[in-house]
Design a protein around this motif. Structure first.
Motif, PDB file in Angstrom:
ATOM      1  N   PHE A  30      59.373  32.023  25.369  1.00 42.93           N
ATOM      2  CA  PHE A  30      58.339  32.913  25.906  1.00 42.93           C
ATOM      3  C   PHE A  30      57.455  32.164  26.899  1.00 42.93           C
ATOM      4  CE2 PHE A  30      53.923  34.367  25.746  1.00 42.93           C
ATOM      5  CZ  PHE A  30      54.084  35.631  26.290  1.00 42.93           C
ATOM      6  N   PHE A  31      56.953  30.996  26.481  1.00 40.09           N
ATOM      7  CA  PHE A  31      56.064  30.250  27.373  1.00 40.09           C
ATOM      8  C   PHE A  31      56.810  29.720  28.593  1.00 40.09           C
ATOM      9  CE2 PHE A  31      53.363  29.963  23.521  1.00 40.09           C
ATOM     10  CZ  PHE A  31      52.261  30.607  24.067  1.00 40.09           C
ATOM     11  N   LEU A  32      58.070  29.341  28.426  1.00 40.13           N
ATOM     12  CA  LEU A  32      58.858  28.880  29.562  1.00 40.13           C
ATOM     13  C   LEU A  32      58.943  29.957  30.636  1.00 40.13           C
ATOM     14  CD1 LEU A  32      60.886  26.848  30.881  1.00 40.13           C
ATOM     15  CD2 LEU A  32      62.664  28.131  29.701  1.00 40.13           C
ATOM     16  N   PHE A  33      59.340  31.173  30.234  1.00 38.39           N
ATOM     17  CA  PHE A  33      59.507  32.232  31.226  1.00 38.39           C
ATOM     18  C   PHE A  33      58.176  32.761  31.737  1.00 38.39           C
ATOM     19  CE2 PHE A  33      63.818  32.345  29.461  1.00 38.39           C
ATOM     20  CZ  PHE A  33      64.535  32.337  30.647  1.00 38.39           C
ATOM     21  N   ALA A  34      57.140  32.754  30.894  1.00 37.94           N
ATOM     22  CA  ALA A  34      55.820  33.186  31.363  1.00 37.94           C
ATOM     23  C   ALA A  34      55.297  32.217  32.426  1.00 37.94           C
ATOM     24  CB  ALA A  34      54.854  33.277  30.193  1.00 37.94           C
ATOM     25  N   ILE A  35      55.477  30.920  32.189  1.00 44.31           N
ATOM     26  CA  ILE A  35      55.041  29.916  33.165  1.00 44.31           C
ATOM     27  C   ILE A  35      55.882  30.004  34.441  1.00 44.31           C
ATOM     28  CG2 ILE A  35      54.939  27.425  33.602  1.00 44.31           C
ATOM     29  CD1 ILE A  35      54.115  27.152  30.607  1.00 44.31           C
ATOM     30  N   LEU A  36      57.176  30.250  34.291  1.00 42.49           N
ATOM     31  CA  LEU A  36      58.029  30.444  35.467  1.00 42.49           C
ATOM     32  C   LEU A  36      57.550  31.622  36.305  1.00 42.49           C
ATOM     33  CD1 LEU A  36      61.702  29.892  34.252  1.00 42.49           C
ATOM     34  CD2 LEU A  36      60.580  28.768  36.158  1.00 42.49           C
ATOM     35  N   ALA A  37      57.181  32.706  35.639  1.00 40.57           N
ATOM     36  CA  ALA A  37      56.706  33.893  36.362  1.00 40.57           C
ATOM     37  C   ALA A  37      55.435  33.575  37.142  1.00 40.57           C
ATOM     38  CB  ALA A  37      56.460  35.037  35.385  1.00 40.57           C
ATOM     39  N   VAL A  38      54.504  32.887  36.513  1.00 37.22           N
ATOM     40  CA  VAL A  38      53.239  32.545  37.181  1.00 37.22           C
ATOM     41  C   VAL A  38      53.501  31.592  38.347  1.00 37.22           C
ATOM     42  CG1 VAL A  38      51.041  31.352  36.883  1.00 37.22           C
ATOM     43  CG2 VAL A  38      51.835  32.971  35.155  1.00 37.22           C
ATOM     44  N   CYS A  39      54.313  30.568  38.114  1.00 37.94           N
ATOM     45  CA  CYS A  39      54.614  29.597  39.185  1.00 37.94           C
ATOM     46  C   CYS A  39      55.336  30.262  40.342  1.00 37.94           C
ATOM     47  CB  CYS A  39      55.456  28.448  38.638  1.00 37.94           C
ATOM     48  SG  CYS A  39      54.545  27.375  37.531  1.00 37.94           S
ATOM     49  N   THR A  40      56.250  31.167  40.048  1.00 39.09           N
ATOM     50  CA  THR A  40      56.974  31.864  41.117  1.00 39.09           C
ATOM     51  C   THR A  40      56.014  32.683  41.953  1.00 39.09           C
ATOM     52  OG1 THR A  40      58.930  31.990  39.713  1.00 39.09           O
ATOM     53  CG2 THR A  40      58.860  33.467  41.581  1.00 39.09           C
ATOM     54  N   LYS A  41      55.077  33.368  41.297  1.00 42.95           N
ATOM     55  CA  LYS A  41      54.125  34.195  42.030  1.00 42.95           C
ATOM     56  C   LYS A  41      53.174  33.335  42.853  1.00 42.95           C
ATOM     57  CE  LYS A  41      52.676  38.107  43.253  1.00 42.95           C
ATOM     58  NZ  LYS A  41      53.414  38.724  44.327  1.00 42.95           N
ATOM     59  N   VAL A  42      52.735  32.210  42.319  1.00 38.95           N
ATOM     60  CA  VAL A  42      51.838  31.317  43.052  1.00 38.95           C
ATOM     61  C   VAL A  42      52.564  30.714  44.251  1.00 38.95           C
ATOM     62  CG1 VAL A  42      50.606  29.118  42.925  1.00 38.95           C
ATOM     63  CG2 VAL A  42      50.342  30.816  41.103  1.00 38.95           C
ATOM     64  N   LEU A  43      53.812  30.297  44.065  1.00 35.65           N
ATOM     65  CA  LEU A  43      54.580  29.738  45.171  1.00 35.65           C
ATOM     66  C   LEU A  43      54.874  30.792  46.243  1.00 35.65           C
ATOM     67  CD1 LEU A  43      57.107  27.424  43.312  1.00 35.65           C
ATOM     68  CD2 LEU A  43      55.221  26.739  44.776  1.00 35.65           C
ATOM     69  N   ALA A  44      55.009  32.042  45.826  1.00 36.16           N
ATOM     70  CA  ALA A  44      55.272  33.113  46.793  1.00 36.16           C
ATOM     71  C   ALA A  44      54.083  33.279  47.739  1.00 36.16           C
ATOM     72  CB  ALA A  44      55.557  34.424  46.065  1.00 36.16           C
ATOM     73  N   ARG A  45      52.880  33.069  47.237  1.00 33.01           N
ATOM     74  CA  ARG A  45      51.692  33.216  48.072  1.00 33.01           C
ATOM     75  C   ARG A  45      51.512  32.039  49.025  1.00 33.01           C
ATOM     76  NH1 ARG A  45      47.042  35.971  44.354  1.00 33.01           N
ATOM     77  NH2 ARG A  45      48.364  37.628  43.580  1.00 33.01           N
ATOM     78  N   SER A  46      51.994  30.855  48.613  1.00 31.88           N
ATOM     79  CA  SER A  46      51.747  29.676  49.438  1.00 31.88           C
ATOM     80  C   SER A  46      52.712  29.559  50.625  1.00 31.88           C
ATOM     81  CB  SER A  46      51.826  28.414  48.584  1.00 31.88           C
ATOM     82  OG  SER A  46      53.128  28.241  48.076  1.00 31.88           O
ATOM     83  N   PHE A  47      53.797  30.333  50.609  1.00 32.16           N
ATOM     84  CA  PHE A  47      54.765  30.253  51.710  1.00 32.16           C
ATOM     85  C   PHE A  47      54.652  31.426  52.645  1.00 32.16           C
ATOM     86  CE2 PHE A  47      56.948  27.474  48.657  1.00 32.16           C
ATOM     87  CZ  PHE A  47      57.025  26.356  49.455  1.00 32.16           C
TER      88      PHE A  47
END
Length: 47
Positions: A30-47
Motif C-alpha cells: 500500500f505505502f509503496l504504491f501510494a508513494i509511487l502515485a505521489v512521486c509520479t504526480k510531483v514529477l509530472a508537474r516538474s517537467f
C-alpha cells in the motif's frame, strides 16, 4: 469513470493510487504504491 484526456503521468499516478487501495491490507505494498502515485504526480508537474 475516468477522464482519459489526462496526460499519461496523471493517468499513471491514478493507476498507482488505485493499485495502492487494492493492496489496502498489505501495508508494505500500500505505502509503496501510494508513494509511487505521489512521486509520479510531483514529477509530472516538474517537467
Amino acid at each position: 469513470m475516468f477522464d482519459w484526456s489526462l496526460d499519461p503521468r496523471s493517468q499513471l499516478a491514478i493507476l498507482c493510487l488505485l493499485t495502492a487501495f487494492v493492496f489496502w491490507n498489505n501495508d508494505a505494498l500500500f505505502f509503496l504504491f501510494a508513494i509511487l502515485a505521489v512521486c509520479t504526480k510531483v514529477l509530472a508537474r516538474s517537467f
